[in-house]
Design an enzyme around this catalytic site. Structure first.
Site, PDB file in Angstrom:
ATOM      1  CB  SER A 165      -0.883   0.002   1.258  1.00 19.42           C
ATOM      2  OG  SER A 165      -1.519   1.247   1.437  1.00 19.42           O
ATOM      3  CE1 TYR A 193      -2.748  -1.634   5.918  1.00 18.16           C
ATOM      4  CE2 TYR A 193      -2.234   0.650   5.368  1.00 18.16           C
ATOM      5  CZ  TYR A 193      -2.710  -0.593   4.996  1.00 18.16           C
ATOM      6  OH  TYR A 193      -3.151  -0.806   3.717  1.00 18.16           O
TER       7      TYR A 193
END
Length: 324
Positions: A165, A193
């Site tokens: 990502s 994350y």
């Protein structure tokens, strides 16, 4: 390079590279209904793969996907394998099931798609590791290496695709403290994350170094911003508002922006399918892919020495060395 970009749907990509689908075996992790993995599997099924292996936690959430595949590609063999990626015993059981299945002589493409995002409260997995790192990286590291004999059996042209990502821009891998201190004293969900998405890229870089001479390609792919999947259901607008500041705090600079347009699920799945299929990427082993093209990740996510260091640490955390 292909003409595909931000707005291209995954079905268009799969059709364009249909000759790279027919007769091949694809394994997809995280294949629950409405997710990117499910959307990729259905798009691939229309082009006649020999076998789709769907690895996921909950079969009830995958059954609708299996039904959709049966309609899109009625001759495609589909196998569901249960697996909780944050539980290494479950990962080993899933790998053993696949390795023991004579109907799976090889794996041509492994799409490591499953993941979690910004868990609000510090949570440990069964092994005692921070859950985001475990679910997004360590489980995939273990599964990929345990299945390596079947990937190698596919020979030159095989691919390992790790879904990362732009969230890697939130922060680097925390080699000095990957578990956010003993009881999560240093924890915040976005930093966790960011660390895991950086790990996905570093893992691809090291796989490319280790396997490139055998003609096997590994890529890290960014789907884009998508609000239609279940990944973000637990997050509010206020939760997203702090990402920019978290990235600034971790990196000492403006490295993340949230003013980009959103994609549909089909558009977000397109880069995954391109990373699995586009032959142009054979010349870009270990690269970061976004919008179906070669992109640019931050340096700390592509540093080859950090990639080697993460491999060694990952071996220690999963409790098994992998010399490939």
């Amino acid at each position: 390079m292909s003409p595909f970009g931000f707005e291209t749907p995954c079905e268009e990509v799969a059709k364009a590279f249909g000759d790279r689908v027919g007769g091949r075996t694809f394994l997809v992790t995280g294949s629950s209904e409405k997710g990117l993995g499910a959307t990729a599997a259905v798009a691939l099924s229309r082009e006649g793969p020999a076998h789709l292996i769907l690895v996921s936690r909950n079969k009830a959430k995958v059954d609708p996907v299996i039904e959709e595949i049966a309609q899109a590609g009625p001759d495609v063999k589909v196998t569901f394998v249960p697996c909780e990626l944050s539980d290494f015993t479950s990962v080993r059981q899933a790998a053993a099931t696949i390795l023991d299945d004579a109907a799976i002589p090889q794996i041509d493409v492994l799409l490591n798609n499953a993941g979690v995002m910004a868990i609000k409260d510090y949570t440990k997995d069964r092994q005692g590791y921070e859950l985001t790192l475990s679910s997004n990286h360590l489980g995939h590291f273990l599964l990929t290496n345990l299945l390596m004999s079947k990937i190698l059996a596919a020979g030159a042209g095989a691919r390992i695709v790790n879904v990362t990502s732009s969230g890697h821009r939130i922060g680097p891998f925390r080699f000095a403290d990957p578990n956010f201190s003993r009881d999560g004293a240093a924890y915040d969900g976005w930093s966790a994350y960011g660390q895991s998405k950086t790990a996905n890229i570093l893992f691809s870089v090291e796989l490319a170094r280790r396997l490139g001479a055998r003609g096997i390609t590994s890529l890290a792919v960014h789907p884009g911003g998508i609000m239609e999947t279940n990944l973000t259901n637990h997050l509010t607008a206020e939760d997203f508002a702090v990402i920019v500041e978290t990235a600034r705090r971790n990196n000492g600079a403006e490295t993340f922006a949230i003013d980009h347009p959103m994609k549909t699920t089909a558009q977000g799945t397109a880069p995954l399918v391109a990373a699995c299929l586009d032959p142009a990427f054979d010349e870009h082993n270990g690269s970061f892919i976004q919008d179906c093209q070669v992109g640019q990740a931050l340096e700390y996510a592509t540093d080859p020495e950090k990639a080697k260091k993460l491999w060694t640490l990952s071996e220690q955390l999963v409790g098994q060395p992998f010399d490939i």
